[in-house]
Design an enzyme around this catalytic site. Structure first.
Site, PDB file in Angstrom:
ATOM      1  N   HIS A  31       3.299   2.007   2.226  1.00  0.00           N
ATOM      2  CA  HIS A  31       3.784   2.490   3.522  1.00  0.00           C
ATOM      3  C   HIS A  31       5.286   2.291   3.651  1.00  0.00           C
ATOM      4  O   HIS A  31       5.868   1.369   3.074  1.00  0.00           O
ATOM      5  CB  HIS A  31       3.034   1.827   4.688  1.00  0.00           C
ATOM      6  CG  HIS A  31       3.441   0.413   4.993  1.00  0.00           C
ATOM      7  ND1 HIS A  31       2.582  -0.645   4.884  1.00  0.00           N
ATOM      8  CD2 HIS A  31       4.614  -0.120   5.428  1.00  0.00           C
ATOM      9  CE1 HIS A  31       3.200  -1.760   5.249  1.00  0.00           C
ATOM     10  NE2 HIS A  31       4.442  -1.461   5.572  1.00  0.00           N
ATOM     11  N   ASN A  47       0.826  -1.218   0.000  1.00  0.00           N
ATOM     12  CA  ASN A  47       0.000   0.000   0.000  1.00  0.00           C
ATOM     13  C   ASN A  47       0.856   1.263   0.000  1.00  0.00           C
ATOM     14  O   ASN A  47       0.340   2.371   0.120  1.00  0.00           O
ATOM     15  CB  ASN A  47      -0.953   0.014   1.195  1.00  0.00           C
ATOM     16  CG  ASN A  47      -0.231  -0.006   2.537  1.00  0.00           C
ATOM     17  OD1 ASN A  47       1.000  -0.046   2.590  1.00  0.00           O
ATOM     18  ND2 ASN A  47      -0.987   0.022   3.621  1.00  0.00           N
ATOM     19  N   GLU A  73       1.346   4.836   7.266  1.00  0.00           N
ATOM     20  CA  GLU A  73       0.329   4.283   6.377  1.00  0.00           C
ATOM     21  C   GLU A  73      -0.170   5.336   5.388  1.00  0.00           C
ATOM     22  O   GLU A  73       0.072   6.540   5.569  1.00  0.00           O
ATOM     23  CB  GLU A  73      -0.846   3.760   7.211  1.00  0.00           C
ATOM     24  CG  GLU A  73      -0.484   2.642   8.177  1.00  0.00           C
ATOM     25  CD  GLU A  73      -0.390   1.286   7.489  1.00  0.00           C
ATOM     26  OE1 GLU A  73      -0.061   1.227   6.300  1.00  0.00           O
ATOM     27  OE2 GLU A  73      -0.647   0.281   8.173  1.00  0.00           O
TER      28      GLU A  73
END
Length: 240
Positions: free
Chosen positions: A137, A135, A142
């Site tokens: 990160h 994703n 995040e």
């Protein structure tokens, strides 16, 4: 940005280990930040191998770790602190007082974050080692994490929990929060070494390195760093 593509994961691990080892040889009192996760296990193994083979002196080096799970002690085998010690630091001649790790067990997490940032103020990082999540990160920063944050506590996404499930037995067992060095602090490092392996990282690597710079893909900010080295295996690099 310097991008190096290797045919295999083992070749990637060795290339990355040479970068870390070179840093310590050239500057024995280097400050290096280590990252946990699946991607860096091979790197840690190769660092130890080169240390044993070449007799590299780590006694003046200072080691920091990038993040830690909230609620896990350094003695917990699932903690980032334990794994990095077990995989690499305990096998080098680094002094124990030169090893610094975030305190995931702190009663006051905000104070723990502040103290870790102040410690990093005293020891500017020469080389920051990073992996990247699917994703985008970096550390526990995040998607949606503001770029200006220093060390902070972050809720972990379900996607991150799924990625970490192998260490914990299941995604449900992964802690819900992490204490992490922030993107602001990562970008203050003099050099950054980003590693990625496997086809599952190919899409996010392309977005992070060549796409829009956005907090929705935290690693995309690395495009702005003047001394970024990226080492990929051919699967992670396949759509670049």
């Amino acid at each position: 940005m310097r991008i190096i593509v290797k045919d295999t994961e083992q070749e990637l691990d060795m290339a990355a280990a040479l970068e870390v080892t070179k840093q310590v040889i050239v500057k024995p009192d280097s400050v290096i930040t280590f990252a946990g996760g699946q991607t860096t296990i091979g790197l840690h193994h190769e660092i130890v191998h080169l240390y044993q083979q070449w007799g590299v002196d780590y006694s003046k080096m200072k080691a920091f770790t990038l993040d830690e799970y909230v609620g896990l002690s350094p003695e917990d085998h699932k903690s980032v602190s334990f794994r990095i010690r077990n995989q690499v630091l305990d096998h080098l001649n680094i002094k124990s007082e030169h090893i610094h790790m975030p305190d995931g067990m702190a009663e006051d997490l905000d104070t723990a974050c502040h103290e870790y940032s102040r410690l990093l103020d005293k020891h500017p990082v020469d080389l920051e080692v990073l992996g990247i999540g699917t994703n985008g990160h970096i550390g526990f920063n995040e998607p949606g994490t503001a770029f200006h944050l220093d060390t902070h506590v972050k809720d972990l996404e379900s996607r991150t929990a799924e990625m970490k499930a192998g260490f914990f037995g299941s995604a449900a067992m992964v802690p819900k929060q992490g204490l992490t060095v922030g993107i602001k602090r990562i970008m203050m490092s003099k050099q950054i070494l980003l590693l990625a392996k496997g086809e599952s990282k190919a899409e996010i690597i392309k977005k992070a390195l060549y796409g829009e710079i956005t907090p929705e893909i935290p690693a995309s900010v690395l495009q702005l760093h003047p001394f970024l080295t990226v080492i990929l295996d051919k699967e992670a690099a396949k759509i670049l």
